[in-house]
Design an enzyme around this catalytic site. Structure first.
Site, PDB file in Angstrom:
ATOM      1  N   HIS A  57      -1.086  -2.160   9.185  1.00  0.00           N
ATOM      2  CA  HIS A  57      -0.252  -1.842   7.968  1.00  0.00           C
ATOM      3  C   HIS A  57      -0.278  -0.419   7.838  1.00  0.00           C
ATOM      4  O   HIS A  57      -1.191   0.137   6.830  1.00  0.00           O
ATOM      5  CB  HIS A  57      -0.678  -2.713   6.856  1.00  0.00           C
ATOM      6  N   HIS A  68       6.481  -7.420   3.837  1.00  0.00           N
ATOM      7  CA  HIS A  68       5.626  -7.115   2.600  1.00  0.00           C
ATOM      8  C   HIS A  68       5.993  -8.316   1.705  1.00  0.00           C
ATOM      9  O   HIS A  68       7.242  -8.351   1.250  1.00  0.00           O
ATOM     10  CB  HIS A  68       6.202  -5.775   1.957  1.00  0.00           C
ATOM     11  N   GLU A 111       3.123  -7.888  -3.011  1.00  0.00           N
ATOM     12  CA  GLU A 111       2.516  -6.535  -3.381  1.00  0.00           C
ATOM     13  C   GLU A 111       2.654  -6.282  -5.015  1.00  0.00           C
ATOM     14  O   GLU A 111       1.749  -6.431  -5.899  1.00  0.00           O
ATOM     15  CB  GLU A 111       3.155  -5.431  -2.724  1.00  0.00           C
ATOM     16  N   ASP A 156      -1.800   1.653   4.796  1.00  0.00           N
ATOM     17  CA  ASP A 156      -0.520   1.763   4.154  1.00  0.00           C
ATOM     18  C   ASP A 156       0.169   3.180   4.311  1.00  0.00           C
ATOM     19  O   ASP A 156       0.820   3.317   5.254  1.00  0.00           O
ATOM     20  CB  ASP A 156      -0.490   1.421   2.716  1.00  0.00           C
TER      21      ASP A 156
HETATM   22  N1  HPA Z   1       5.412  -1.050  -0.012  1.00  0.00           N
HETATM   23  C1  HPA Z   1       6.677  -1.280   0.047  1.00  0.00           C
HETATM   24  N2  HPA Z   1       7.249  -0.364   0.739  1.00  0.00           N
HETATM   25  C2  HPA Z   1       6.572   0.659   1.319  1.00  0.00           C
HETATM   26  C3  HPA Z   1       5.494   0.820   1.043  1.00  0.00           C
HETATM   27  C4  HPA Z   1       4.631   0.061   0.366  1.00  0.00           C
HETATM   28  O1  HPA Z   1       3.271   0.082   0.142  1.00  0.00           O
HETATM   29  N3  HPA Z   1       5.001   2.136   1.818  1.00  0.00           N
HETATM   30  C5  HPA Z   1       6.070   2.660   2.224  1.00  0.00           C
HETATM   31  N4  HPA Z   1       7.059   1.645   2.087  1.00  0.00           N
HETATM   32 ZN    ZN Z   2       3.277  -1.080   3.277  1.00  0.00          ZN
END
Ligand code: HPA
Ligand code: ZN
Length: 347
Positions: A18, A198, A201, A279
């Protein structure tokens, strides 16, 4: 007496699953590329760039992230960016990376898809030649853009199946649920791409469930909110679905109040195939091993837990089974050697 877990973090082979390559753009390189390409930035110094890295939520970060990448224009820029990441993490024991890139954030600015891909791929080929680091590329759709724009990106990816292994879904989760991209993901999977997304989050557990059921993902990026739902957590454990978690990112985006609140601990306790990743390391101030150190120091993940996380990183990867086994064997070999050194130090 040194700390066994810390010695393992420093030396175990690991995969990163990731990682947004555009999120590795360090302030020094941002300013250098701005000068090289004649791009105007609202920052004059490294300190001013870093001062902008205070985020209250995902969108705060995304605004700065999209602005930062405006300095990336040529194939050489994308090569230099990717190579800098490889040089940085090979010292951390990284031996495999499955890297996201955001082509729509570049094609929207008039940078050709092939310029982006060519620069990244040439650096990844050099990583394999020079360090034996293997890789897979994951092309993300930006979820704040339309389904039609995602289909345009998929058309580009279909011309480069030799270099793009999977599709992903990133950017603003709020207001852009998985169902918006059901048809694009179905088409991508029909074209032979693996799928990740994703989810959970900032969005609810239902986004994790819908990513599995509607998008057909092989693993979930972040997935934090899945732990709010006991039935979903049991399903993830039973099906062995990997979660690619990012503790420092969650903390810096105020998803959790402290690193001790990282969901990595609960995910390990629930028997999930959880992995630890960085990330956007430049923006969040921590590369791969910093994230491993965070879970060791703030969650009390011990030496056995660190070995489990490193093994999970290969088990959850898109490497073929035989290659996965070779990497797991390499971890066992390294664990033996670190333990032996510790025993001889009287630890
Ligand atoms: N989340 C969602 N989109 C993203 C992220 C993230 O942490 N980093 C880069 N694009
Ligand atoms: Zn990400």
């Amino acid at each position: 007496m040194t700390d066994l877990a810390a010695a393992l973090i420093d030396t175990l082979p690991k995969a990163e699953l990731h990682l947004h390559i555009e999120g590795t753009l360090e302030p020094e390189m941002m300013l250098a590329l701005a000068a090289r390409n004649g791009v105007e930035l609202p920052y004059a110094t490294v300190e001013e760039v870093r001062a902008a890295y205070e985020f209250d939520c995902l969108q705060d970060f995304l605004d700065v992230y999209y602005q930062g990448m405006s300095v990336l224009l040529t194939e050489r820029d994308f090569h230099d960016l990717t190579w800098a990441y490889i040089e940085r993490v090979q010292a951390d024991g990284l031996s495999h990376t499955e890297m996201f890139f955001d082509p729509q954030a570049h094609t929207d600015r008039g940078v050709a898809f092939e310029t982006v891909l060519g620069g990244i791929v040439s650096a990844l080929e050099a990583a394999h030649r020079e360090f034996g680091i293997t890789s897979r590329l994951i092309m993300c759709f930006l979820r704040h853009l339309s389904e039609e724009q995602a289909f345009e990106a998929l058309d580009c990816a279909c011309r480069h199946k030799d270099h793009i292994h999977a599709v992903g879904l990133d950017s603003s989760e709020q207001g852009h649920p998985p169902a918006k991209f059901a048809r694009v993901f179905e088409a991508a999977r029909r074209e032979g791409f693996r799928a990740v997304a994703h989810a959970g989050e900032e969005g609810p557990a239902s986004n994790v469930r819908d990513s599995l059921d509607i998008l057909g993902v092989a693993r979930v990026d972040h997935g934090n909110r899945a732990l709010d739902d006991p039935a979903l957590t049991r399903r993830l454990a039973d099906e062995g679905t990997p979660l690619t978690m990012c503790p420092i990112s969650n903390w810096r985006l105020k998803g959790i109040p402290t690193l001790a609140d990282s969901p990595v601990g609960a995910a390990l306790d629930a028997g999930l195939l959880v992995t630890v990743n960085s990330d956007d390391p430049s923006y969040f101030g921590g590369y791969l091993n910093d994230n491993y150190r965070a879970v060791h120091e703030h969650l009390g993940v011990d030496a056995a837990g660190i070995v489990r996380l490193a093994k999970n990183s290969f088990a959850a990867s898109f490497l073929p089974d035989r290659e996965k086994q070779a990497r797991l064997d390499a971890i066992d070999g390294q664990v033996e050697s670190v333990r032996h050194r510790h025993a001889s130090q009287g630890d």
